[in-house]
Design an enzyme around this catalytic site. Structure first.
Site, PDB file in Angstrom:
ATOM      1  N   ALA A   9       0.866  -1.174   0.000  1.00 52.67           N
ATOM      2  CA  ALA A   9       0.000   0.000   0.000  1.00 52.67           C
ATOM      3  C   ALA A   9       0.902   1.224   0.000  1.00 52.67           C
ATOM      4  O   ALA A   9       2.057   1.162   0.426  1.00 52.67           O
ATOM      5  CB  ALA A   9      -0.921   0.013   1.218  1.00 52.67           C
ATOM      6  N   SER A  10       0.377   2.339  -0.490  1.00 52.77           N
ATOM      7  CA  SER A  10       1.223   3.510  -0.712  1.00 52.77           C
ATOM      8  C   SER A  10       1.585   4.258   0.568  1.00 52.77           C
ATOM      9  O   SER A  10       2.680   4.794   0.689  1.00 52.77           O
ATOM     10  CB  SER A  10       0.536   4.477  -1.690  1.00 52.77           C
ATOM     11  OG  SER A  10       0.378   3.860  -2.950  1.00 52.77           O
ATOM     12  N   THR A  11       0.670   4.301   1.531  1.00 54.75           N
ATOM     13  CA  THR A  11       0.911   5.071   2.746  1.00 54.75           C
ATOM     14  C   THR A  11       0.664   4.207   3.977  1.00 54.75           C
ATOM     15  O   THR A  11       0.009   3.160   3.908  1.00 54.75           O
ATOM     16  CB  THR A  11      -0.010   6.304   2.823  1.00 54.75           C
ATOM     17  OG1 THR A  11      -1.373   5.865   3.002  1.00 54.75           O
ATOM     18  CG2 THR A  11       0.071   7.131   1.542  1.00 54.75           C
TER      19      THR A  11
END
Length: 209
Positions: A9-11
């Site tokens: 996931a990006s964050t």
């Protein structure tokens, strides 16, 4: 052959484990166990992904890198995507993505060398196409975000990202206690630029006191 699942996931606010059940169901349906999971919260537009490269270093030839979608593996620009592909190809790792049906054939070994080569060629072409689409989607979103910020600034409505007051208060307490920056980053997940900003703010408040 081992199947190694990669979840990204990006964050840190997003759930990287969101697709774990889907990957488990897919592998079970195909009759293969998943040997290991590699999970991280990093941008797909960056090659700086420790867990992805740990996965690749753990692989033996013909192991499978299993992902939910191609964009979990790459939102990279063309040069970085080519570098990542060279790493994957050099280790003879197969890529299987749930959203890329042509890749599912990578889980079976064809007795016909020609058929095997055809599947690999088709899969490589489709991977390139989906990786390019994922990058374009990333760039389009970044452009729309920048345009929205500029418009908000022009009308005086832009306030920037709201500050995480509780986290920053905890970081400030750690700075006052002389904790090392490395320990603070590990404990809170903050960036060094945030640490620098809060450190300057703390020094200014101490001078003003």
């Amino acid at each position: 052959m081992f199947i190694r699942a990669y979840l990204r996931a990006s964050t840190k606010e997003q759930d990287a484990l969101r697709a774990k059940a889907q990957l488990e169901d897919f592998a079970k349906e195909k009759g293969f166990p998943i040997a290991a999971y590699y999970v991280e919260n990093e941008s797909g537009a960056s090659l700086k992904r420790p867990e992805l490269f740990r996965l690749l270093s753990d692989c033996s030839p013909n192991d499978t890198l299993l992902i939910e979608q191609v964009d979990r593996l790459s939102r990279l620009n063309e040069a970085d995507w080519e570098a990542l592909k060279r790493e994957i190809d050099g280790r003879q790792v197969r890529i299987v993505a749930l959203d890329l049906p042509t890749s599912h054939a990578m889980l079976t070994n064809s007795d016909d060398p020609f058929t095997g080569r055809m599947f690999r060629a088709i899969n490589s072409m489709m991977l390139d196409m989906l990786a390019a689409i994922a990058r374009k989607d990333y760039e389009d979103r970044r452009r729309r975000q920048a345009q929205g910020i500029e418009k908000a600034k022009a009308t005086g409505r832009y306030k920037g990202r709201p500050e995480d007051a509780d986290r920053n208060a905890a970081i400030t307490r750690m700075l006052k206690a002389k904790a090392s920056w490395n320990d603070i980053v590990k404990a809170t997940g903050c960036s060094r630029s945030t640490l620098l900003r809060l450190s300057k703010r703390l020094k200014e408040s101490e001078r003003a006191a």
